[in-house]
Scaffold this active site. Structure first.
Site, PDB file in Angstrom:
ATOM      1  CE  LYS A   1      54.672 -20.546 -13.437  1.00  0.00           C
ATOM      2  NZ  LYS A   1      54.405 -20.186 -12.053  1.00  0.00           N
TER       3      LYS A   1
ATOM      4  CB  THR B   1      50.359 -14.356  -2.708  1.00  0.00           C
ATOM      5  OG1 THR B   1      49.921 -15.413  -3.562  1.00  0.00           O
ATOM      6  CG2 THR B   1      51.828 -14.100  -2.916  1.00  0.00           C
TER       7      THR B   1
ATOM      8  CB  SER C   1      46.906 -23.557  -5.214  1.00  0.00           C
ATOM      9  OG  SER C   1      46.695 -22.402  -5.971  1.00  0.00           O
TER      10      SER C   1
HETATM   11  P1  NAD Z   1      49.507  -8.054 -10.408  1.00  0.00           P
HETATM   12  O1  NAD Z   1      49.502  -8.001 -11.903  1.00  0.00           O
HETATM   13  O2  NAD Z   1      48.210  -8.158  -9.688  1.00  0.00           O
HETATM   14  O3  NAD Z   1      50.242  -6.751  -9.832  1.00  0.00           O
HETATM   15  C1  NAD Z   1      51.483  -6.319 -10.270  1.00  0.00           C
HETATM   16  C2  NAD Z   1      51.664  -4.884  -9.764  1.00  0.00           C
HETATM   17  O4  NAD Z   1      52.984  -4.463 -10.091  1.00  0.00           O
HETATM   18  C3  NAD Z   1      50.702  -3.882 -10.387  1.00  0.00           C
HETATM   19  O5  NAD Z   1      50.246  -3.018  -9.379  1.00  0.00           O
HETATM   20  C4  NAD Z   1      51.593  -3.121 -11.361  1.00  0.00           C
HETATM   21  O6  NAD Z   1      51.129  -1.794 -11.563  1.00  0.00           O
HETATM   22  C5  NAD Z   1      52.893  -3.155 -10.621  1.00  0.00           C
HETATM   23  N1  NAD Z   1      54.055  -2.844 -11.448  1.00  0.00           N
HETATM   24  C6  NAD Z   1      54.315  -3.234 -12.720  1.00  0.00           C
HETATM   25  N2  NAD Z   1      55.461  -2.680 -13.131  1.00  0.00           N
HETATM   26  C7  NAD Z   1      55.937  -1.943 -12.099  1.00  0.00           C
HETATM   27  C8  NAD Z   1      57.063  -1.119 -11.904  1.00  0.00           C
HETATM   28  N3  NAD Z   1      57.959  -0.950 -12.875  1.00  0.00           N
HETATM   29  N4  NAD Z   1      57.210  -0.522 -10.715  1.00  0.00           N
HETATM   30  C9  NAD Z   1      56.308  -0.677  -9.727  1.00  0.00           C
HETATM   31  N5  NAD Z   1      55.225  -1.425  -9.855  1.00  0.00           N
HETATM   32  C10 NAD Z   1      55.036  -2.041 -11.029  1.00  0.00           C
HETATM   33  O7  NAD Z   1      50.486  -9.236 -10.022  1.00  0.00           O
HETATM   34  P2  NAD Z   1      50.577 -10.019  -8.645  1.00  0.00           P
HETATM   35  O8  NAD Z   1      49.723 -11.220  -8.743  1.00  0.00           O
HETATM   36  O9  NAD Z   1      50.430  -9.092  -7.501  1.00  0.00           O
HETATM   37  O10 NAD Z   1      52.086 -10.537  -8.747  1.00  0.00           O
HETATM   38  C11 NAD Z   1      53.187  -9.718  -8.383  1.00  0.00           C
HETATM   39  C12 NAD Z   1      54.405 -10.596  -8.173  1.00  0.00           C
HETATM   40  O11 NAD Z   1      54.107 -11.569  -7.181  1.00  0.00           O
HETATM   41  C13 NAD Z   1      54.853 -11.388  -9.402  1.00  0.00           C
HETATM   42  O12 NAD Z   1      56.255 -11.523  -9.374  1.00  0.00           O
HETATM   43  C14 NAD Z   1      54.214 -12.745  -9.182  1.00  0.00           C
HETATM   44  O13 NAD Z   1      54.920 -13.774  -9.852  1.00  0.00           O
HETATM   45  C15 NAD Z   1      54.356 -12.852  -7.690  1.00  0.00           C
HETATM   46  N6  NAD Z   1      53.447 -13.848  -7.122  1.00  0.00           N
HETATM   47  C16 NAD Z   1      52.105 -13.641  -7.138  1.00  0.00           C
HETATM   48  C17 NAD Z   1      51.264 -14.621  -6.630  1.00  0.00           C
HETATM   49  C18 NAD Z   1      49.775 -14.426  -6.580  1.00  0.00           C
HETATM   50  O14 NAD Z   1      49.097 -15.299  -6.022  1.00  0.00           O
HETATM   51  N7  NAD Z   1      49.227 -13.341  -7.083  1.00  0.00           N
HETATM   52  C19 NAD Z   1      51.808 -15.809  -6.110  1.00  0.00           C
HETATM   53  C20 NAD Z   1      53.197 -15.982  -6.102  1.00  0.00           C
HETATM   54  C21 NAD Z   1      54.000 -14.984  -6.616  1.00  0.00           C
END
Ligand code: NAD
Length: 416
Positions: free
Chosen positions: A103, A187, A345
């Site tokens: 990371k 994901t 990935s």
């Molecule tokens: P993103 O930024 O695309 O989306 C995050 C979403 O969460 C947005 O819609 C935002 O409005 C919402 N959000 C923020 N604060 C909030 C709250 N208080 N209440 C409700 N919704 C809220 O991010 P993402 O890529 O979808 O990632 C989301 C989670 O999934 C993270 O924990 C990330 O680490 C995990 N994750 C993502 C991936 C990936 O490939 N995108 C892979 C592994 C893990």
């Protein structure tokens, strides 16, 4: 080492009780192999120079090159980077990918910088860590506030340093520069494949199964789309601005349109609820897909879902986890539930090394195969040992890590 990493180690210690790992392996996994801290001097648009701090941790690379994202965030710390690298070691092992865990992060608020400054920071960070990354040593990817364009800058900088085009040094690139088809919804699709396995095991009829999803970004939105298209009743979704609920099921394509056109999910006519109450709805499946630490000892008692699928990283605190397990809630843990992202990935890295692009169908097929296989392996271990899915996922990963570490021998082989 401070608290976040120590908390992560409690998962390792618990898993060790149910795995075949030798104590020497557990001891080695307690410590990150290497953590680099670098200073990145960057010329700002106004002519001044600002020095940023960045980290890159390689937690373990016994099963293959380290793999893990780079985040740009003001709250990045060495402790956080090491903890996220530790999780990646287990996430790659649980999915059976030939990768270790890594990371990286830079302490920066990207919103305060122009695109040109962000490009200089991205390139400066790569110059600072170039000797420690590479297609066969450590392969970064996007994370919080970094994206395909940032990956393109980083790949280009690395390629210039080593004097040859090196797409396999980084994943999450634009498709035109060697990114993989199917990475955008990987994901969500990986988590969704696991929901389908639960459907098969429990003989569910999707139209009777209600789902609430917190977060409507990459992970949450694609999960909602896939579930809705297969006839599941997605009754509630939320984003950072609000949440909507309809007990008979939301029209997800319309909400996706609203989100795209107006930037929020609650611009339609459904009834609005609070983000907190979404977590406590009486639904069959709850999908946290936004932030860490949203299910805690404060609200765990009120969670009514029978199944929680953790698309977000770290949404459930250890105390809440025990509470949910005691109540009989099945929690598909983050390292398994969201491992579809790193799996695709891995496909990207493989395609870059092969110099051959796969079709979207091939990506979906191979992702589905891995997700079903590993979900069932973890589910079976849970049944056999009568433990939570989380402990089973860690134990399953630890068994794989142990096999790799111990193939060069342990004290059992060397002691006289
Ligand atoms: P993103 O930024 O695309 O989306 C995050 C979403 O969460 C947005 O819609 C935002 O409005 C919402 N959000 C923020 N604060 C909030 C709250 N208080 N209440 C409700 N919704 C809220 O991010 P993402 O890529 O979808 O990632 C989301 C989670 O999934 C993270 O924990 C990330 O680490 C995990 N994750 C993502 C991936 C990936 O490939 N995108 C892979 C592994 C893990």
């Amino acid at each position: 080492m401070s608290s976040l990493y120590e908390q992560a180690l409690t998962r390792l210690d618990l898993a060790a009780r149910y795995s075949n790992a030798h104590e020497e392996t557990v001891e080695r996994l307690r410590r990150p192999k290497q953590t680099l801290e670098v200073s990145i001097p960057v010329r700002m648009d106004d002519g001044s120079t600002r020095v940023f701090t960045g980290f890159r941790c390689r937690h373990d690379d016994t099963r293959g090159p380290a793999k893990g994202g780079i985040r740009f965030h003001p709250a990045v710390t060495r402790d956080e980077v090491q903890t996220l690298a530790f999780w990646m070691t287990f996430k790659c092992a649980v999915a059976g990918l030939p990768f270790g865990g890594g990371k990286g992060g830079v302490i920066i608020n990207p919103r305060e910088h122009s695109l040109a400054e962000l490009e200089r920071v991205s390139r400066g960070f790569i110059r600072a860590i170039a000797r420690n990354i590479g297609p066969d040593t450590d392969v970064p990817a996007p994370d919080v506030y970094t994206n395909a364009r940032v990956m393109a800058w980083m790949m280009d900088e690395y390629s210039q340093i080593v004097g040859k085009r090196s797409p396999a040094v980084i994943t999450g690139k634009p498709v035109a520069l060697g990114g993989s088809l199917g990475r955008d919804d990987a994901t969500a699709r990986g988590g969704y494949e696991q929901l389908r396995e639960l459907q098969r095991i429990n003989n569910w009829n999707p139209s009777n199964i209600s789902i609430a999803i917190q977060g409507f970004g990459n992970a949450g939105q694609h999960f909602a789309r896939l579930a809705h298209a297969d006839g599941y009743k997605v009754v509630a979704v939320s984003d950072s601005r609000g949440a909507v609920y309809d007990s008979s099921g939301l029209d997800i394509p319309t909400i996706i349109e609203l989100k795209q056109s107006r930037g929020r999910v609650d611009a339609g006519s459904q009834s609005e609820i609070t983000n907190e109450s979404l977590l406590e709805l009486d639904v069959d499946v709850l999908v946290p897909a936004a932030l860490e630490g949203v299910i805690t000892e404060k609200n765990a008692d009120n969670i009514k879902a029978r199944v929680v699928i953790e698309l977000a990283n770290g949404p459930t605190s250890p105390e809440a986890d025990d509470n949910l397990h005691d109540k009989g809630v099945l929690v598909v843990p983050d390292i398994l539930a969201n491992s579809g992202g790193v799996t695709v990935s891995y496909f990207e890295w493989t395609q870059n090394k092969q110099g051959f692009s796969w079709t979207l169908e091939t990506v979906h097929e191979r992702l589905g195969e891995i997700m079903r296989r590993e979900f069932n392996a973890v589910y079976q271990l849970r049944q056999e040992k009568n433990i939570s899915m989380r402990t089973a996922a860690y134990a399953h990963a630890l068994n794989r890590l142990a096999e790799a570490h111990e193939s060069t021998g342990t004290s059992n082989d060397f002691a006289r």
